[in-house]
Design an enzyme around this catalytic site. Sequence first.
Site, PDB file in Angstrom:
ATOM      1  N   LYS A 198       0.790  -1.233   0.000  1.00 19.74           N
ATOM      2  CA  LYS A 198       0.000   0.000   0.000  1.00 19.74           C
ATOM      3  C   LYS A 198       0.815   1.272   0.000  1.00 19.74           C
ATOM      4  O   LYS A 198       1.803   1.384   0.719  1.00 19.74           O
ATOM      5  CB  LYS A 198      -0.878   0.020   1.246  1.00 19.74           C
ATOM      6  CG  LYS A 198      -1.976  -1.003   1.219  1.00 19.74           C
ATOM      7  CD  LYS A 198      -2.787  -0.871   2.469  1.00 19.74           C
ATOM      8  CE  LYS A 198      -4.036  -1.730   2.385  1.00 19.74           C
ATOM      9  NZ  LYS A 198      -4.778  -1.658   3.638  1.00 19.74           N
ATOM     10  N   GLY A 354       9.333  -5.853   7.827  1.00 16.33           N
ATOM     11  CA  GLY A 354       9.199  -7.296   7.993  1.00 16.33           C
ATOM     12  C   GLY A 354       9.406  -8.111   6.731  1.00 16.33           C
ATOM     13  O   GLY A 354      10.173  -9.075   6.717  1.00 16.33           O
ATOM     14  N   GLY A 377       7.248  -0.454  11.478  1.00 16.18           N
ATOM     15  CA  GLY A 377       6.551   0.826  11.646  1.00 16.18           C
ATOM     16  C   GLY A 377       7.469   1.886  12.236  1.00 16.18           C
ATOM     17  O   GLY A 377       7.435   3.048  11.810  1.00 16.18           O
TER      18      GLY A 377
HETATM   19  P1  AMP Z   1       3.904  -3.961   3.117  1.00 16.91           P
HETATM   20  O1  AMP Z   1       3.592  -4.510   4.475  1.00 16.91           O
HETATM   21  O2  AMP Z   1       3.120  -2.762   2.749  1.00 16.91           O
HETATM   22  O3  AMP Z   1       5.410  -3.781   2.907  1.00 16.91           O
HETATM   23  O4  AMP Z   1       3.418  -5.056   2.093  1.00 16.91           O
HETATM   24  C1  AMP Z   1       3.967  -6.331   1.994  1.00 16.91           C
HETATM   25  C2  AMP Z   1       3.026  -7.185   1.214  1.00 16.91           C
HETATM   26  O5  AMP Z   1       2.803  -6.614  -0.054  1.00 16.91           O
HETATM   27  C3  AMP Z   1       3.536  -8.588   0.954  1.00 16.91           C
HETATM   28  O6  AMP Z   1       2.753  -9.497   1.674  1.00 16.91           O
HETATM   29  C4  AMP Z   1       3.362  -8.782  -0.543  1.00 16.91           C
HETATM   30  O7  AMP Z   1       2.785 -10.014  -0.896  1.00 16.91           O
HETATM   31  C5  AMP Z   1       2.419  -7.663  -0.906  1.00 16.91           C
HETATM   32  N1  AMP Z   1       2.537  -7.251  -2.315  1.00 16.91           N
HETATM   33  C6  AMP Z   1       3.648  -6.862  -2.963  1.00 16.91           C
HETATM   34  N2  AMP Z   1       3.380  -6.645  -4.264  1.00 16.91           N
HETATM   35  C7  AMP Z   1       2.075  -6.896  -4.450  1.00 16.91           C
HETATM   36  C8  AMP Z   1       1.207  -6.854  -5.590  1.00 16.91           C
HETATM   37  N3  AMP Z   1       1.654  -6.488  -6.791  1.00 16.91           N
HETATM   38  N4  AMP Z   1      -0.084  -7.188  -5.392  1.00 16.91           N
HETATM   39  C9  AMP Z   1      -0.547  -7.558  -4.180  1.00 16.91           C
HETATM   40  N5  AMP Z   1       0.227  -7.602  -3.063  1.00 16.91           N
HETATM   41  C10 AMP Z   1       1.519  -7.284  -3.208  1.00 16.91           C
END
Ligand code: AMP
Length: 423
Positions: A198, A354, A377
């Site tokens: 996100k 993480g 975080g």
């Molecule tokens: P974050 O905690 O925001 O760093 O997000 C990590 C998560 O983002 C991981 O579990 C990934 O599987 C997910 N992620 C990365 N790229 C994508 C994508 N293109 N579509 C859906 N989820 C994603």
Amino acid sequence: MFSIKNYNFKGKKALIRVDFNVPLNHNRQITDDTRIRECLPTINKVLNDGGAVILMTHLGRPNGYEADYSLTPLAPLLSKLIGRNVIFTRDLFGPKTHDFAKNLKMGEVIMLENLRFYPEEERGDEKFAAEIASLADVYINDAFATSHRAHTSVCTVAKKFPEGKKFFGLLMENEIENLDKLLRDAPAPFTAIIGGAKVSTKIGVLRNLVDKVDNLIIGGGMAFTFLKALGGKVGSSIYEEDKIESARQIVQEVMLKGVNLYLPTDMLVSSGFSNEAEFMTVSADNVPDGWMGLDIGPKTRRRFAEIINNSQTILWNGPMGVFEMENFRQGTKSIAIAVAGATISGSFSLVGGGDSVAAINQYNLADQMSYVSTGGGAMLEYLEGRELPGIQVIRGNNKENKPKKASERAAPVAKKRVIRKLR
Ligand code: AMP
């Protein structure tokens, strides 16, 4: 003056806030003891000086007392790691804990029960803080990963100790020193690689980094909000409709500041959110309807690796794709390899969050990075330029070692303006 390095703990009882929030399996065995090992230098420093240690940590998110979250399995492991008996109080305060603390001999260690069994921990409760603070002579915060939360053990307890009696532990000091390398005059070219699901969780970091980096690489699910903001077709890929405007503003700022923005140019798209689903490579700004982008494509991997190879300073947070699925982990793996390669050639690299840390561990590359942050975080908030509550309460108003604000830094050398993006 906040470092424990120059303090002699002989004859002192030190209350240390650690983050021993370790993963446990269903038999309540610790599956990864990294978080415990990382605090050993601080614990050993106090003990070797001739002091005594009182440890406090949280574990998980229990709702009041839940036996599954008791720290019972942690004490024997710590005991083994430091080669001394660790007394486990099975309580946080009360007469029994007081007696333990009162009779604590120098060289001994006690571990208090899970802080989060008490709702007061998250409320900044004064009475609760006074009780805990009364157990010790000095306070040390070695829990960087929890220091963005103004919880009682992190803030209110620390406030009960005067300046000169509250310190950053060695892990905490290391985190601050390494993160400050990115925030203050990092050698150019400085490349930030930001990925993950996100944009919303990383907007603050992106905004703060735009002032500091030469190259901004955006991958992962969050790239789609940017691609959409720039007029691309994202099919069924995840993106945040309510963050499109923020993404647009970041793009504008990037242009204004002369930062090079790199978004994916090709993508692995899949017919479903599954490793078994069909997948193919398409242009990143033209994802067909019904398909979702789950990893960066081969051209993007090569381009991103090239930028990383030519960087002197590298920050990486967030995977480039759904690296949990075998078919969509190549992007994240190639970034991990590129960052490791650049580091071997002399660049400074910092990896945090993480999932990125899980990825470098998976590829046995953690040792090749200059620094791996223990904060998710907390690291993001630090990089947003915010002073974390757990840091502020120890530093007080003392300006020593605070990262400079953008307005206090030397004017940046003019950079070439490039937006490499949708063709
Ligand atoms: P974050 O905690 O925001 O760093 O997000 C990590 C998560 O983002 C991981 O579990 C990934 O599987 C997910 N992620 C990365 N790229 C994508 C994508 N293109 N579509 C859906 N989820 C994603």
